[in-house]
Write an enzyme that holds these catalytic residues in place. Structure first.
Site, PDB file in Angstrom:
ATOM      1  N   LEU A  87       0.865  -1.182   0.000  1.00  6.77           N
ATOM      2  CA  LEU A  87       0.000   0.000   0.000  1.00  6.77           C
ATOM      3  C   LEU A  87       0.899   1.228   0.000  1.00  6.77           C
ATOM      4  O   LEU A  87       1.998   1.196   0.559  1.00  6.77           O
ATOM      5  CB  LEU A  87      -0.892   0.028   1.254  1.00  6.77           C
ATOM      6  CG  LEU A  87      -1.989  -1.020   1.396  1.00  6.77           C
ATOM      7  CD1 LEU A  87      -2.718  -0.839   2.729  1.00  6.77           C
ATOM      8  CD2 LEU A  87      -2.985  -0.955   0.243  1.00  6.77           C
ATOM      9  N   ASP A  88       0.422   2.314  -0.590  1.00 11.09           N
ATOM     10  CA  ASP A  88       1.179   3.566  -0.559  1.00 11.09           C
ATOM     11  C   ASP A  88       1.402   4.017   0.884  1.00 11.09           C
ATOM     12  O   ASP A  88       0.564   3.767   1.760  1.00 11.09           O
ATOM     13  CB  ASP A  88       0.422   4.674  -1.310  1.00 11.09           C
ATOM     14  CG  ASP A  88       0.273   4.379  -2.795  1.00 11.09           C
ATOM     15  OD1 ASP A  88       0.990   3.506  -3.307  1.00 11.09           O
ATOM     16  OD2 ASP A  88      -0.593   5.028  -3.429  1.00 11.09           O
ATOM     17  N   ARG A  89       2.490   4.714   1.111  1.00 13.75           N
ATOM     18  CA  ARG A  89       2.856   5.124   2.467  1.00 13.75           C
ATOM     19  C   ARG A  89       1.752   5.893   3.208  1.00 13.75           C
ATOM     20  O   ARG A  89       1.485   5.613   4.383  1.00 13.75           O
ATOM     21  CB  ARG A  89       4.148   5.946   2.430  1.00 13.75           C
ATOM     22  CG  ARG A  89       4.656   6.300   3.814  1.00 13.75           C
ATOM     23  CD  ARG A  89       6.097   6.762   3.814  1.00 13.75           C
ATOM     24  NE  ARG A  89       6.601   6.790   5.182  1.00 13.75           N
ATOM     25  CZ  ARG A  89       7.873   6.871   5.512  1.00 13.75           C
ATOM     26  NH1 ARG A  89       8.796   6.934   4.580  1.00 13.75           N
ATOM     27  NH2 ARG A  89       8.239   6.878   6.777  1.00 13.75           N
TER      28      ARG A  89
END
Length: 233
Positions: free
Chosen positions: A68-70
């Site tokens: 997942l994106d940060r």
């Protein structure tokens, strides 16, 4: 990145665990795998948790299945055994794992529900993707389905199913229809969230257990935030 969302080992939220897999609810600010920032990734935090819980000597095995994106929150699945990892990788590559996302947007989507198809091209220099209506050099087809599931004060809650898994796909495609995600400065929202997050949450994950062959269906609790809390009222 705000210090409020810095990784700590003490508050790892485990949603499911058995001998072969572990599923956690990622917080905003955690990176799933190590990157050039040098910050401790979620994978290492989970390894430390397993090492302490089971008093394991030496290195702990942990396979990263997806990311997942940060600034995004929600469900992340890891493999605890070398037997489970290739089977989970195959499930995901064959699109047999169903992921559902929730997103908060301020602007009214064009339709109550719709399928979006774009061609996305990633720019590694600024770590950003651009959506095009037709194929261009270096682009990849991106398809998602969204529907409005709740209207809140000044915001809309969207449920999103992905057909493809492209770089920043949900963020890019929603921005392209004039609906950037709350807090997502990179894709056009006008202000950041206080904790540095964006209001995109990997809400549910359904898959067949790689060893037991049982159906697994999990849901990740929403972030502790008044607007998110209003989504389930």
């Amino acid at each position: 990145m705000s210090s409020k969302i810095h990784s700590t080992k003490s508050n790892l939220q485990v949603l499911y665990e058995d001998n072969h897999i572990i599923v956690v609810n990622k917080r905003a600010g955690d990176i799933v795998q190590g990157d050039k920032t040098g910050d401790e990734p979620l994978s290492e935090i989970v390894k430390s948790y397993l090492k302490a819980k089971y008093n394991k000597p030496g290195n702990v095995y942990l396979g990263v299945v997806h990311r997942l994106d940060r600034p995004t929150t929600g469900i992340v699945l890891f493999a605890k055994t070398s037997k489970a990892l290739p089977r989970l990788n195959k499930l995901f590559s064959e699109k047999k794992a169903k992921k559902t996302y929730w997103a908060l947007v301020k602007n009214t989507p064009p339709k109550l529900q719709d399928t979006l198809m774009h061609w996305l091209r990633k720019n590694p220099k600024n770590n950003k993707s651009t959506a095009f209506p037709k194929e261009v050099s270096g682009s990849k087809k991106a398809i998602l389905h969204y529907k409005i599931i709740k209207s809140l004060h000044n915001f809309y809650l969207l449920e999103i199913d992905l057909e493809t898994g492209r770089h920043h796909q949900i963020r890019t495609q929603l921005a392209s229809i004039g609906c950037p995600i709350k807090g997502d400065l990179k894709y056009g929202f006008n202000r950041s969230n206080k904790d540095g997050s964006i209001s995109l949450h990997a809400r549910t994950l359904e898959f067949i257990h790689p060893v037991k062959k049982e159906d697994i269906a999990l849901s990740a609790p929403l972030p502790d935030d008044p607007l998110w809390s209003a989504c389930t009222d």
